[in-house]
Enzyme design. Structure first.
Site, PDB file in Angstrom:
ATOM      1  N   LYS A  46      -0.983 -12.471   3.921  1.00 29.59           N
ATOM      2  CA  LYS A  46      -0.453 -11.450   2.657  1.00 29.59           C
ATOM      3  C   LYS A  46      -1.340 -11.723   1.445  1.00 29.59           C
ATOM      4  O   LYS A  46      -1.993 -12.724   1.246  1.00 29.59           O
ATOM      5  CB  LYS A  46       0.966 -12.344   2.514  1.00 29.59           C
ATOM      6  CG  LYS A  46       1.625 -11.237   1.962  1.00 29.59           C
ATOM      7  CD  LYS A  46       2.288 -10.360   3.053  1.00 29.59           C
ATOM      8  CE  LYS A  46       3.308  -9.318   2.661  1.00 29.59           C
ATOM      9  NZ  LYS A  46       4.163  -8.893   3.580  1.00 29.59           N
ATOM     10  N   ASP A  76       3.081  -3.280   0.765  1.00 33.27           N
ATOM     11  CA  ASP A  76       4.101  -4.059   0.820  1.00 33.27           C
ATOM     12  C   ASP A  76       4.713  -3.707  -0.755  1.00 33.27           C
ATOM     13  O   ASP A  76       4.364  -2.332  -1.133  1.00 33.27           O
ATOM     14  CB  ASP A  76       3.866  -5.701   0.589  1.00 33.27           C
ATOM     15  CG  ASP A  76       5.295  -6.329   0.727  1.00 33.27           C
ATOM     16  OD1 ASP A  76       5.568  -6.586   2.063  1.00 33.27           O
ATOM     17  OD2 ASP A  76       5.815  -6.916  -0.215  1.00 33.27           O
TER      18      ASP A  76
HETATM   19  N1  GLU Z   1       4.127  -5.757   4.166  1.00 34.13           N
HETATM   20  C1  GLU Z   1       4.828  -5.398   5.450  1.00 34.13           C
HETATM   21  C2  GLU Z   1       5.335  -6.665   6.020  1.00 34.13           C
HETATM   22  O1  GLU Z   1       6.143  -7.449   5.387  1.00 34.13           O
HETATM   23  C3  GLU Z   1       3.621  -4.763   6.405  1.00 34.13           C
HETATM   24  C4  GLU Z   1       2.294  -5.391   6.538  1.00 34.13           C
HETATM   25  C5  GLU Z   1       1.497  -4.600   7.585  1.00 34.13           C
HETATM   26  O2  GLU Z   1       1.596  -3.624   7.783  1.00 34.13           O
HETATM   27  O3  GLU Z   1       0.318  -5.330   7.613  1.00 34.13           O
HETATM   28  O4  GLU Z   1       5.237  -6.946   7.216  1.00 34.13           O
END
Ligand code: GLU
Length: 449
Positions: free
Chosen positions: A126, A166
Site C-alpha cells: 500500500k 484508493d
Molecule cells: N485500494 C484497493 C483495495 O483496498 C484496490 C487495490 C488494488 O487494486 O491494487 O483493495
C-alpha cells in the site's frame, strides 16, 4: 488465546504505540488464528507471526509540488511493501490528509490477507501521501502525481510492485502517474499500474469491481440465510467509487441504497439512489473535488443530516463503505437496537475492534469482514494484470463473470475455513484463516527471511 499469538500482539503494541490503526489490525487478524497456530507449533520456532507483522520493506519520501500560484508545498509520500511471499506487492495508493505510517501499515497488512483470499498471485502493499486533493485544480493534481512518481518509480514494476487507486486516487490520477512513470522508465512495462484508462490497458469493470464484488458477496450471505437481495434496503457510507458500484449493482438486482455520507454529514434518500441520474451524480460530486455529500441532498431533495453518520437509520443491510474506524461502539449499539441482521463491512477496517466484537456477539446478526467483501477490487486488478501480460483485452462480461466466480470462491473458502477450525459460521475468522494459510505456507516454503 494461544500464548505465541498473545506475545506477538503484545510486542507490536509495545513497539508501535504511536501506530494505533496498525496495532488494531494486527490484533484483529491474529486473534482469529488460535486453532491454526495451535495445530502448527513449528510456526513459533521460525517466528512466522513475528515476521508476518513486520513489513518486508517500507519507505517514505518527500513529495514537493507547485500550486497554481507558484508556491511550493512539501508532502510525505510512502510505499509499504508488506509481504511478497505469494506474488509481487500489490495494493492501492491513497491521497488523503490523514495518511501516515500507521495508516499505510494497517492497509498493507490487510491487503496481504485480502490479496491472498482472491486466490491470485499478489502480495500485499500500500502507499500514498498526506496530500489533500480537496479543491485542487487539475494541473495541481497532475503536478503532484508527477512528483510522487519521480520519487517512487524506481521501486515499482510489473513483477515488483503494482500500485492502483484508493481514496483520492482514481482513473485521472493513475493516468498522470503512469504517464510520468513511462516517461522516466522509457518503457510501457505491461502497464505496471492497475485501474488504468481503457485506452491504455485498463480492464473493463475495474471501476465497478469493488462495489459489484461486495454485492456478489452479500448475495452469498443472503442465500445462506434463505433470503434474497431484491426488495432490501441498504445503508451505505461515502459517495466515492465503491459506493457508486454498490448503488449500480444493488439497483440492477432490485435493492435500494438509502444513505450516503461524506465529511460533512449524511444523506437519507428513502426512494433509493437508484436512477441513472442519481448514480451518475455520485461521479460528478467526486469529480467536483468539493468532497460534500450535501450536494446530493440539495439536488434531489433528500434529507441531509449535518455532521452525523448514517448508522442510526433503519435498513435491512448496513454496508460501511467509506473509511476506517467509521463505526464505533455508539453506532454499533444503534445498529443492534434497529435489529439489523446483515452487517457487511466494505471499506478497509471500517469498524473499531470493540464494536466489531460486540456486533459479532449478537446472536441474530451476520457480520462479514471487509478484507473478503471488498476483495473484488484488487481481484479485478489481478485480472487487469493478466490481460496486460497476455496483451489481450477481455469483454466486460468476461471480466464480470470472473469477478463473480472469485467472490463466490472467497465466500466459500471463508465459510469452510471457519468450519474446519470448529468456529461455525464465522465469516470474519474464516477470512482471516483462509487468507493467512496461503501466505503462511508460502513463507514456510521459502525459508527464513
Ligand atoms: N485500494 C484497493 C483495495 O483496498 C484496490 C487495490 C488494488 O487494486 O491494487 O483493495
Amino acid at each position: 488465546m494461544n500464548s505465541y499469538i498473545e506475545r506477538v500482539i503484545g510486542k507490536v503494541n509495545a513497539k508501535y504505540p504511536y501506530q494505533p490503526e496498525f496495532c488494531q489490525t494486527v490484533e484483529e487478524v491474529l486473534s482469529s488464528l488460535d486453532t491454526v497456530v495451535e495445530r502448527h507449533p513449528e510456526y513459533e520456532k521460525v517466528d512466522l507471526l513475528g515476521r508476518m507483522v513486520e513489513p518486508e520493506r517500507m519507505f517514505s519520501f518527500r513529495v514537493v509540488w507547485q500550486d497554481d500560484k507558484g508556491f511550493a508545498h512539501t508532502q510525505n509520500g510512502y510505499r509499504c511493501q508488506f509481504n511478497g511471499a505469494i506474488g509481487p506487492y500489490k495494493g492501492g495508493l491513497r491521497f488523503q490528509k490523514n495518511v501516515n505510517p500507521s495508516v499505510m501499515k494497517f492497509l498493507a497488512f490487510e491487503q496481504t490477507f485480502k490479496n491472498s483470499l482472491t486466490g491470485l498471485s499478489m502480495g500485499g502493499g500500500k502507499g500514498g501521501a498526506d496530500f489533500d486533493p480537496t479543491g485542487k485544480s487539475d494541473d495541481e493534481i497532475m503536478r503532484f502525481c508527477q512528483s510522487f512518481i519521480q520519487a517512487l518509480y524506481r521501486y515499482i514494476g510489473p513483477d515488483t510492485d503494482v500500485p492502483a487507486g484508493d481514496m483520492g486516487v482514481g482513473g485521472r490520477e493513475i493516468g498522470y502517474m503512469f504517464g510520468e512513470y513511462r516517461r522516466l522508465k522509457g518503457n510501457f512495462e505491461n502497464g505496471t499500474f492497475t485501474g488504468k484508462g481503457f485506452s491504455y490497458g485498463g480492464s473493463l469493470i475495474r471501476p465497478e469491481a469493488t462495489g459489484y464484488g461486495s454485492v456478489y458477496y452479500l448475495e452469498n450471505v443472503l442465500k445462506h440465510d434463505g433470503e434474497q437481495l431484491a426488495g432490501k434496503t441498504i445503508a451505505c457510507a461515502g459517495f466515492g467509487n465503491v459506493t457508486w458500484g454498490i448503488c449500480k449493482k444493488a439497483t440492477e438486482l432490485g435493492a435500494k441504497v438509502v444513505t450516503l455520507s461524506g465529511p460533512d454529514g449524511y444523506v437519507y434518500d428513502p426512494d433509493g439512489v437508484n436512477t441513472p441520474e442519481k448514480i451518475d451524480y455520485l461521479v460528478e460530486m467526486r469529480n467536483s473535488g468539493r468532497n460534500k455529500v450535501q450536494d446530493y441532498a440539495d439536488k434531489f431533495g433528500a434529507e441531509f443530516h449535518a455532521g452525523e453518520k448514517p448508522w442510526g437509520v433503519k435498513a435491512d443491510i448496513i454496508m460501511p463503505s467509506a473509511m476506517q474506524n467509521d463505526v464505533h461502539m455508539d453506532s454499533a449499539e444503534k445498529i443492534v437496537a434497529n435489529k439489523v441482521r446483515y452487517y457487511i463491512e466494505v471499506a478497509n477496517m471500517p469498524t473499531t475492534n470493540d464494536a466489531l466484537r460486540y456486533l459479532m456477539e449478537q446472536p441474530d446478526m451476520i457480520v462479514a469482514p471487509s478484507k473478503a467483501v471488498n476483495a473484488g477490487g484488487v481481484a479485478t486488478s489481478g485480472l487487469e494484470m493478466s490481460q496486460n501480460s497476455e496483451r489481450l483485452f477481455w469483454t466486460a462480461d468476461e471480466v464480470d463473470r470472473q469477478l463473480h466466480r472469485i467472490m463466490d470462491t472467497i465466500y466459500e473458502n471463508s465459510v469452510q475455513a471457519a468450519e474446519r477450525n470448529g468456529l461455525g459460521y464465522n465469516l470474519v475468522a474464516g477470512a482471516n484463516i483462509a487468507g493467512f494459510e496461503r501466505v503462511a505456507d508460502a513463507m514456510m516454503a521459502q525459508g527464513l527471511f
